[in-house]
Write a protein that holds these residues in place. Structure first.
Motif, PDB file in Angstrom:
ATOM      1  N   PHE A  60     -11.913  -1.504   4.853  1.00 56.07           N
ATOM      2  CA  PHE A  60     -11.060  -1.686   3.684  1.00 56.07           C
ATOM      3  C   PHE A  60      -9.928  -2.613   4.113  1.00 56.07           C
ATOM      4  CE2 PHE A  60     -13.355   2.153   2.951  1.00 56.07           C
ATOM      5  CZ  PHE A  60     -13.611   2.158   1.593  1.00 56.07           C
ATOM      6  N   VAL A  61      -9.971  -3.850   3.643  1.00 55.95           N
ATOM      7  CA  VAL A  61      -8.948  -4.838   4.000  1.00 55.95           C
ATOM      8  C   VAL A  61      -7.813  -4.712   2.991  1.00 55.95           C
ATOM      9  CG1 VAL A  61      -8.445  -7.275   4.381  1.00 55.95           C
ATOM     10  CG2 VAL A  61     -10.721  -6.373   4.951  1.00 55.95           C
ATOM     11  N   LEU A  62      -6.667  -4.288   3.478  1.00 52.62           N
ATOM     12  CA  LEU A  62      -5.501  -4.048   2.627  1.00 52.62           C
ATOM     13  C   LEU A  62      -4.347  -4.948   3.045  1.00 52.62           C
ATOM     14  CD1 LEU A  62      -5.584  -0.159   2.830  1.00 52.62           C
ATOM     15  CD2 LEU A  62      -6.215  -1.504   0.828  1.00 52.62           C
ATOM     16  N   THR A  63      -3.448  -5.216   2.094  1.00 49.01           N
ATOM     17  CA  THR A  63      -2.212  -5.889   2.460  1.00 49.01           C
ATOM     18  C   THR A  63      -1.341  -4.915   3.240  1.00 49.01           C
ATOM     19  OG1 THR A  63      -1.282  -5.236   0.326  1.00 49.01           O
ATOM     20  CG2 THR A  63      -2.178  -7.471   0.490  1.00 49.01           C
ATOM     21  N   ARG A  64      -0.360  -5.442   3.953  1.00 47.32           N
ATOM     22  CA  ARG A  64       0.482  -4.580   4.789  1.00 47.32           C
ATOM     23  C   ARG A  64       1.310  -3.606   3.966  1.00 47.32           C
ATOM     24  NH1 ARG A  64      -0.564  -9.290   7.033  1.00 47.32           N
ATOM     25  NH2 ARG A  64      -1.249  -9.310   9.215  1.00 47.32           N
ATOM     26  N   LYS A  65       1.565  -3.933   2.715  1.00 47.58           N
ATOM     27  CA  LYS A  65       2.269  -2.995   1.827  1.00 47.58           C
ATOM     28  C   LYS A  65       1.306  -1.985   1.201  1.00 47.58           C
ATOM     29  CE  LYS A  65       6.127  -6.008   0.533  1.00 47.58           C
ATOM     30  NZ  LYS A  65       6.842  -6.658  -0.608  1.00 47.58           N
ATOM     31  N   LEU A  66       0.014  -2.123   1.481  1.00 47.45           N
ATOM     32  CA  LEU A  66      -1.043  -1.241   0.967  1.00 47.45           C
ATOM     33  C   LEU A  66      -1.143  -1.286  -0.552  1.00 47.45           C
ATOM     34  CD1 LEU A  66      -0.443   1.903   3.233  1.00 47.45           C
ATOM     35  CD2 LEU A  66      -1.813  -0.132   3.725  1.00 47.45           C
ATOM     36  N   ASP A  67      -0.706  -2.392  -1.155  1.00 47.82           N
ATOM     37  CA  ASP A  67      -0.730  -2.467  -2.617  1.00 47.82           C
ATOM     38  C   ASP A  67      -1.866  -3.330  -3.167  1.00 47.82           C
ATOM     39  OD1 ASP A  67       0.349  -4.830  -1.688  1.00 47.82           O
ATOM     40  OD2 ASP A  67       2.077  -4.830  -3.041  1.00 47.82           O
ATOM     41  N   HIS A  68      -2.564  -4.068  -2.296  1.00 49.80           N
ATOM     42  CA  HIS A  68      -3.713  -4.870  -2.715  1.00 49.80           C
ATOM     43  C   HIS A  68      -4.872  -4.660  -1.749  1.00 49.80           C
ATOM     44  CE1 HIS A  68      -0.747  -6.927  -5.210  1.00 49.80           C
ATOM     45  NE2 HIS A  68      -1.743  -7.535  -5.841  1.00 49.80           N
ATOM     46  N   VAL A  69      -6.086  -4.778  -2.282  1.00 51.61           N
ATOM     47  CA  VAL A  69      -7.291  -4.639  -1.473  1.00 51.61           C
ATOM     48  C   VAL A  69      -8.177  -5.854  -1.698  1.00 51.61           C
ATOM     49  CG1 VAL A  69      -8.467  -3.281  -3.284  1.00 51.61           C
ATOM     50  CG2 VAL A  69      -9.259  -3.136  -0.905  1.00 51.61           C
ATOM     51  N   LEU A  70      -8.800  -6.319  -0.630  1.00 58.05           N
ATOM     52  CA  LEU A  70      -9.712  -7.458  -0.713  1.00 58.05           C
ATOM     53  C   LEU A  70     -11.125  -6.933  -0.953  1.00 58.05           C
ATOM     54  CD1 LEU A  70      -9.934 -10.563  -0.423  1.00 58.05           C
ATOM     55  CD2 LEU A  70     -10.408 -10.187   2.017  1.00 58.05           C
ATOM     56  N   LEU A  71     -11.753  -7.369  -2.042  1.00 59.34           N
ATOM     57  CA  LEU A  71     -13.091  -6.909  -2.412  1.00 59.34           C
ATOM     58  C   LEU A  71     -14.038  -8.089  -2.546  1.00 59.34           C
ATOM     59  CD1 LEU A  71     -12.182  -4.322  -5.198  1.00 59.34           C
ATOM     60  CD2 LEU A  71     -12.618  -3.848  -2.775  1.00 59.34           C
ATOM     61  N   ALA A  72     -15.328  -7.803  -2.364  1.00 59.69           N
ATOM     62  CA  ALA A  72     -16.370  -8.815  -2.565  1.00 59.69           C
ATOM     63  C   ALA A  72     -17.283  -8.343  -3.690  1.00 59.69           C
ATOM     64  CB  ALA A  72     -17.174  -9.003  -1.281  1.00 59.69           C
ATOM     65  N   SER A 184      -5.551   4.643   2.464  1.00 62.67           N
ATOM     66  CA  SER A 184      -4.119   4.335   2.322  1.00 62.67           C
ATOM     67  C   SER A 184      -3.267   5.475   2.850  1.00 62.67           C
ATOM     68  CB  SER A 184      -3.778   4.055   0.858  1.00 62.67           C
ATOM     69  OG  SER A 184      -4.451   2.914   0.383  1.00 62.67           O
ATOM     70  N   ALA A 185      -3.660   6.711   2.530  1.00 59.90           N
ATOM     71  CA  ALA A 185      -2.908   7.874   3.016  1.00 59.90           C
ATOM     72  C   ALA A 185      -2.953   7.954   4.531  1.00 59.90           C
ATOM     73  CB  ALA A 185      -3.468   9.158   2.402  1.00 59.90           C
ATOM     74  N   ALA A 186      -4.111   7.618   5.118  1.00 53.53           N
ATOM     75  CA  ALA A 186      -4.232   7.658   6.575  1.00 53.53           C
ATOM     76  C   ALA A 186      -3.295   6.658   7.226  1.00 53.53           C
ATOM     77  CB  ALA A 186      -5.684   7.384   6.986  1.00 53.53           C
ATOM     78  N   VAL A 187      -3.232   5.444   6.681  1.00 53.05           N
ATOM     79  CA  VAL A 187      -2.346   4.427   7.251  1.00 53.05           C
ATOM     80  C   VAL A 187      -0.889   4.843   7.088  1.00 53.05           C
ATOM     81  CG1 VAL A 187      -1.615   2.026   7.140  1.00 53.05           C
ATOM     82  CG2 VAL A 187      -4.039   2.591   6.914  1.00 53.05           C
ATOM     83  N   ARG A 188      -0.545   5.359   5.922  1.00 53.44           N
ATOM     84  CA  ARG A 188       0.843   5.786   5.693  1.00 53.44           C
ATOM     85  C   ARG A 188       1.236   6.900   6.656  1.00 53.44           C
ATOM     86  NH1 ARG A 188      -0.575   5.069   0.041  1.00 53.44           N
ATOM     87  NH2 ARG A 188       0.546   3.245  -0.765  1.00 53.44           N
ATOM     88  N   ALA A 189       0.317   7.762   6.966  1.00 50.16           N
ATOM     89  CA  ALA A 189       0.598   8.863   7.881  1.00 50.16           C
ATOM     90  C   ALA A 189       0.732   8.395   9.319  1.00 50.16           C
ATOM     91  CB  ALA A 189      -0.482   9.925   7.783  1.00 50.16           C
ATOM     92  N   GLY A 190       0.277   7.158   9.592  1.00 47.92           N
ATOM     93  CA  GLY A 190       0.417   6.606  10.922  1.00 47.92           C
ATOM     94  C   GLY A 190      -0.727   6.915  11.857  1.00 47.92           C
ATOM     95  N   SER A 191      -1.683   7.711  11.385  1.00 51.84           N
ATOM     96  CA  SER A 191      -2.875   7.999  12.177  1.00 51.84           C
ATOM     97  C   SER A 191      -3.943   8.522  11.242  1.00 51.84           C
ATOM     98  CB  SER A 191      -2.592   9.048  13.261  1.00 51.84           C
ATOM     99  OG  SER A 191      -2.433  10.310  12.677  1.00 51.84           O
ATOM    100  N   SER A 192      -5.194   8.546  11.728  1.00 48.72           N
ATOM    101  CA  SER A 192      -6.297   9.023  10.902  1.00 48.72           C
ATOM    102  C   SER A 192      -6.427  10.529  10.944  1.00 48.72           C
ATOM    103  CB  SER A 192      -7.618   8.385  11.368  1.00 48.72           C
ATOM    104  OG  SER A 192      -7.871   8.765  12.700  1.00 48.72           O
ATOM    105  N   GLY A 193      -5.519  11.190  11.583  1.00 43.09           N
ATOM    106  CA  GLY A 193      -5.596  12.640  11.714  1.00 43.09           C
ATOM    107  C   GLY A 193      -5.431  13.020  13.168  1.00 43.09           C
ATOM    108  N   SER A 194      -5.091  14.246  13.400  1.00 41.88           N
ATOM    109  CA  SER A 194      -4.922  14.688  14.783  1.00 41.88           C
ATOM    110  C   SER A 194      -6.272  14.799  15.460  1.00 41.88           C
ATOM    111  CB  SER A 194      -4.216  16.053  14.809  1.00 41.88           C
ATOM    112  OG  SER A 194      -4.984  16.996  14.096  1.00 41.88           O
TER     113      SER A 194
END
Length: 198
Positions: A60-72, A184-194
């Motif tokens: 999932f290619v996202l902008t750094r603000k996580l507000d846009h996604v690149l789709l094909a 998006s939630a994973a990136v915002r949390a700073g990790s994919s989970g413990s």
């Protein structure tokens, strides 16, 4: 049931799945099924020719603000989708496959996967002209990119474009909004989970 040690790439994938803490009960149930699938099938679980059910890798290619996604816009599926596809023999790992697919399908010069690792699982039955493929057990990763970076259409797609994550095009797979929420939630949390212990 596996009677011999899993080949290295399958072993790495099983370890990745065991170490990941899913964000909710649905993802946890899938995680357990994925582990069992890889342990039972071994190397063939990662191969396109290993059977009609196999793992795939997405980015999932996202902008750094996580507000846009690149789709094909996928030529076969006729849907707007994240970058992704089959794991090829030369891919050292599922994550490497995800990064390669993202480069090939987006035209981005470089794709660096978000260091948090795995961010989402999605198992889906295919419809349309997908040959022998029946079910993809997809592993989702994340990459961050700028909307000003050059992009290009691959042979597998008709268009590549950025979309606001809260205003996706109509022709998308029904699971895309949920998957975007997970990553998006994973990136915002700073990790994919413990990481699981033991």
């Amino acid at each position: 049931m596996t009677t011999s040690p899993l080949p290295t790439r399958a072993t790495g994938t099983a370890a990745l799945l065991r170490a990941w803490t899913a964000p909710d009960a649905g993802q946890e149930a899938l995680r357990r099924e994925y582990v069992g699938f890889v342990e039972e099938r071994g190397a063939s679980a990662l191969e396109r020719d290993g059977g009609p059910h196999h793992l795939t890798a997405s980015t999932f290619v996202l902008t750094r603000k996580l507000d846009h996604v690149l789709l094909a816009f996928h030529r076969k599926a006729q849907l707007w989708l994240q970058m992704g596809g089959h794991i090829e023999p030369g891919d050292p790992s599922v994550a490497d496959a995800a990064a390669r697919e993202a480069r090939e399908e987006s035209g981005l010069a470089t794709v660096a996967l978000w260091p948090g690792g795995l961010a989402d699982l999605d198992r889906h039955v295919l419809v349309g002209s997908f040959g022998r493929c029946h079910t993809h057990w997809d592993l989702g990763f994340v990459a961050l990119a700028g909307r000003g970076e050059p992009i290009a259409v691959s042979d597998e797609s008709e268009r590549v474009a950025w979309f606001p994550v809260d205003a996706l095009p109509e022709a998308t797979s029904p699971d895309l909004p949920g998957r975007l929420a997970h990553v998006s939630a994973a990136v915002r949390a700073g990790s994919s989970g413990s990481v699981r212990q033991g």
